[in-house]
Design a protein around this motif. Sequence first.
Motif, mmCIF file in Angstrom:
data_model
loop_
_atom_site.group_PDB
_atom_site.id
_atom_site.type_symbol
_atom_site.label_atom_id
_atom_site.label_comp_id
_atom_site.label_asym_id
_atom_site.label_seq_id
_atom_site.Cartn_x
_atom_site.Cartn_y
_atom_site.Cartn_z
ATOM 1 N N ALA A 1 0.823 -1.208 0.000
ATOM 2 C CA ALA A 1 0.000 0.000 0.000
ATOM 3 C C ALA A 1 0.861 1.265 0.000
ATOM 4 N N MET A 2 1.913 1.248 0.796
ATOM 5 C CA MET A 2 2.873 2.351 0.868
ATOM 6 C C MET A 2 4.270 1.734 0.847
ATOM 7 N N ASP A 3 5.190 2.425 0.216
ATOM 8 C CA ASP A 3 6.526 1.861 0.060
ATOM 9 C C ASP A 3 7.570 2.943 0.323
ATOM 10 N N ILE A 4 8.420 2.718 1.329
ATOM 11 C CA ILE A 4 9.468 3.685 1.668
ATOM 12 C C ILE A 4 10.394 3.934 0.484
ATOM 13 N N ARG A 5 10.490 2.954 -0.429
ATOM 14 C CA ARG A 5 11.391 3.117 -1.569
ATOM 15 C C ARG A 5 10.947 4.233 -2.501
ATOM 16 N N GLU A 6 9.709 4.725 -2.335
ATOM 17 C CA GLU A 6 9.281 5.908 -3.081
ATOM 18 C C GLU A 6 9.949 7.159 -2.512
ATOM 19 N N LEU A 7 10.339 7.088 -1.239
ATOM 20 C CA LEU A 7 11.033 8.193 -0.575
ATOM 21 C C LEU A 7 12.538 8.026 -0.675
ATOM 22 N N VAL A 8 13.028 6.819 -0.340
ATOM 23 C CA VAL A 8 14.464 6.558 -0.336
ATOM 24 C C VAL A 8 14.695 5.060 -0.494
ATOM 25 N N SER A 9 15.692 4.697 -1.292
ATOM 26 C CA SER A 9 16.010 3.277 -1.447
ATOM 27 C C SER A 9 17.468 3.031 -1.076
ATOM 28 N N LEU A 10 17.722 1.867 -0.520
ATOM 29 C CA LEU A 10 19.074 1.530 -0.083
ATOM 30 C C LEU A 10 20.056 1.542 -1.249
ATOM 31 N N ASP A 11 19.675 0.977 -2.388
ATOM 32 C CA ASP A 11 20.582 0.931 -3.540
ATOM 33 C C ASP A 11 21.012 2.331 -3.966
ATOM 34 N N ASP A 12 20.043 3.266 -4.015
ATOM 35 C CA ASP A 12 20.369 4.639 -4.412
ATOM 36 C C ASP A 12 21.311 5.291 -3.411
ATOM 37 N N VAL A 13 21.037 5.097 -2.122
ATOM 38 C CA VAL A 13 21.863 5.697 -1.076
ATOM 39 C C VAL A 13 23.288 5.144 -1.139
ATOM 40 N N MET A 14 23.411 3.832 -1.290
ATOM 41 C CA MET A 14 24.741 3.225 -1.350
ATOM 42 C C MET A 14 25.534 3.746 -2.548
ATOM 43 N N PRO B 1 26.000 -1.409 3.166
ATOM 44 C CA PRO B 1 24.604 -1.703 3.493
ATOM 45 C C PRO B 1 24.176 -1.237 4.885
ATOM 46 N N ASN B 2 25.027 -1.387 5.888
ATOM 47 C CA ASN B 2 24.637 -0.968 7.238
ATOM 48 C C ASN B 2 24.531 0.545 7.349
ATOM 49 N N GLY B 3 25.551 1.249 6.854
ATOM 50 C CA GLY B 3 25.504 2.709 6.870
ATOM 51 C C GLY B 3 24.366 3.240 6.021
ATOM 52 N N GLY B 4 24.111 2.563 4.904
ATOM 53 C CA GLY B 4 23.009 2.969 4.032
ATOM 54 C C GLY B 4 21.657 2.816 4.710
ATOM 55 N N LEU B 5 21.462 1.716 5.441
ATOM 56 C CA LEU B 5 20.194 1.517 6.163
ATOM 57 C C LEU B 5 20.011 2.569 7.249
ATOM 58 N N TYR C 1 21.251 5.589 7.213
ATOM 59 C CA TYR C 1 20.918 6.822 6.505
ATOM 60 C C TYR C 1 19.444 6.825 6.085
ATOM 61 N N CYS C 2 18.964 5.705 5.541
ATOM 62 C CA CYS C 2 17.567 5.612 5.085
ATOM 63 C C CYS C 2 16.594 5.827 6.237
ATOM 64 N N MET C 3 16.883 5.226 7.398
ATOM 65 C CA MET C 3 15.990 5.372 8.548
ATOM 66 C C MET C 3 16.009 6.806 9.078
ATOM 67 N N GLU C 4 17.180 7.444 9.055
ATOM 68 C CA GLU C 4 17.256 8.844 9.464
ATOM 69 C C GLU C 4 16.491 9.733 8.480
ATOM 70 N N HIS C 5 16.580 9.401 7.199
ATOM 71 C CA HIS C 5 15.844 10.163 6.179
ATOM 72 C C HIS C 5 14.336 9.992 6.377
ATOM 73 N N LEU C 6 13.900 8.780 6.693
ATOM 74 C CA LEU C 6 12.481 8.552 6.991
ATOM 75 C C LEU C 6 12.065 9.370 8.205
ATOM 76 N N GLU C 7 12.875 9.342 9.254
ATOM 77 C CA GLU C 7 12.557 10.109 10.460
ATOM 78 C C GLU C 7 12.422 11.600 10.140
ATOM 79 N N ASP C 8 13.314 12.112 9.320
ATOM 80 C CA ASP C 8 13.272 13.530 8.944
ATOM 81 C C ASP C 8 12.038 13.867 8.111
ATOM 82 N N ASN C 9 11.460 12.861 7.453
ATOM 83 C CA ASN C 9 10.324 13.097 6.555
ATOM 84 C C ASN C 9 9.021 12.468 7.039
#
Length: 107
Positions: free
Chosen positions: A50-63, A70-74, A76-84
Amino acid sequence: MGFAQLVIGPAGSGKSTYCSSLYQHCETMRRTIHIVNLDPAAESFDYPVAMDIRELVSLDDVMEELGLGPNGGLIYCMEHLEDNLDDWLAEELDNYLDDDYLVFDCP
């Protein structure tokens, strides 16, 4: 949003498998649930998302863009989600009624 379930656990513990089984069960019972993907590294699903975080940020793009592993990227993704949260997640949740049941599939 009236009802929700947060599915958390270690990597490989069966979170997405549980969400798939829950979706199939609800479909059989003719009940509607909406599954939210909060895993920016997810690649495929056995259920409609129904909703997909990858529309906001994806691990592959961040890496690729930031040169993170992968760990640093995840992280970053969670911090980006928190900010948004107010912008992306709150806006997406506005599309659901008070009696909709949401299941959040976490990384």
